[in-house]
Design an enzyme around this catalytic site. Structure first.
Site: not given
Ligand code: ZN
Ligand code: ZN
Length: 345
Positions: A88, A118, A121, A125, A185, A219, A222
């Site tokens: 990511d 992104e 994302h 984490y 992705e 995703e 995307h």
């Molecule tokens: Zn993506």
């Molecule tokens: Zn992502």
């Protein structure tokens, strides 16, 4: 090799509606009622409707459960997060580089939103790890990509695929980079997704899995956006639509699936409760076939036309907006509907 021209900041002599997706002209003023592609506005609205942030997700249940997972599950959990964090991160940057060369203002705008997603994302984490493990362990997870040979091999596959485009932005390298994008992705996250969904269906780590599900849903959009870009570039530059490119695409998807299977075997192994390795391998082949076909290539694996992980379908339908399986967050962001004004596009 035709080079890609960078988009210009402002072009007074050009129309607002672009003349081409790449190497075209546009004033750079974005009017959603005057854009080149009819699919752009509906897609933009879907991207907005997906908006979410990690803060909405309450981690308290997962905090209690994480120490009760088996050692093997904890390891796989952390390794998958470590993998996703690298992919990511580079994806954010890649989206920005694509945006530099797309000469259509609406597609450029969607690339910027994609990059923002992104970033979210990536943030998720850190958010998950800071809830579950010590700072030291969190730092270690963010270093996995550097030290784990199996990860290095797999990640190098995508980063090498992007590098040619970044170093030498030609039409050919752009098309090939999109193939690697769809791998990143649309395929490389999928054994990881399956691992998290398997935990969730066993009532484990539901908050983390919810976050993974939101990422999966993003995703999914995307991949759809890059598929559109790929097809428009070929439509506008038909000499690039060659048998050679299609053969390259099919071969690349086959290699990618093999790497993903190797990784899946490594993280999930034989003793993970609820997932059979054979089924996971069939699932990866099925996904590779589906993604290859999305870009107009032959399926790299004969057969594998149906999803062998039947139970995963309930989770994946979430990204199609059919159901909210997890119901972990309020839906107040989903404001953008089909009834919000200029829908004649
Ligand atoms: Zn993506
Ligand atoms: Zn992502």
């Amino acid at each position: 090799m035709t080079k890609l021209q960078r988009r210009v900041l402002v072009d007074e002599g050009a129309p607002n509606c672009s003349t081409a997706i790449i190497n075209g002209r546009s004033s750079n003023v974005l009017n959603w009622d005057d854009v080149r592609f009819s699919w752009a506005y509906p897609k933009y609205k879907k991207m907005l409707a997906n908006f979410w942030t990690p803060f909405e997700i309450n981690m308290s249940g997962d905090i209690k459960q994480f120490p009760m997972l088996s050692k093997k599950e904890q390891d796989a959990f952390l390794k998958i997060i470590g993998l996703l964090a690298l992919l990511d991160s580079i994806q954010t940057d890649f989206a920005g580089k694509v945006a530099d060369y797309v000469t259509d203002s609406s597609v450029n705008a969607m690339m910027i939103i994609l990059a923002q997603q992104e970033v979210i994302h990536n943030h998720s984490y850190s958010y998950v790890l800071s809830s579950l493990v010590s700072k030291q362990q969190q730092d270690e997870v963010f270093e996995y990509w550097r030290n784990e040979p199996i990860l290095q091999k797999r990640n190098a596959f995508v980063t090498e695929g992007y590098k040619d485009f970044v170093d030498e932005p030609t039409i050919d390298n752009f098309l090939k980079a999109i193939i690697f994008d769809v791998i990143l992705e649309g395929l490389f996250f999928y054994s990881g997704f399956a691992f998290f969904y398997n935990l969730a269906r066993n009532q484990k780590m539901v908050a983390s899995s919810t976050m993974i599900n939101y990422i999966n849903r993003d995703e999914h959009l995307h991949v759809g956006l890059f598929e559109k870009i790929y097809k428009e570039v070929l439509k506008e530059n038909p000499t690039y639509d060659t048998e050679e490119l299609r053969a390259y695409g099919m071969k690349t998807f086959r290699e990618a699936a093999e790497l993903e299977i190797e990784w899946g075997r490594y993280i999930i192994g034989n003793e993970m409760e609820g997932i059979l390795l054979d089924e996971l391998e069939d699932y990866i082949k099925f996904m590779a076939n589906m993604r290859a076909k999305q870009l107009g290539f032959e399926a790299p694996f004969e057969g594998y036309r149906n999803n062998p992980l039947r139970w995963i379908i309930a989770y994946q339908e979430v990204d199609l907006g059919k159901t909210d399986f997890f119901e972990q967050r309020s839906r107040q962001y989903t404001k953008t509907s089909d009834a919000n004004g200029f829908d004649d596009l």
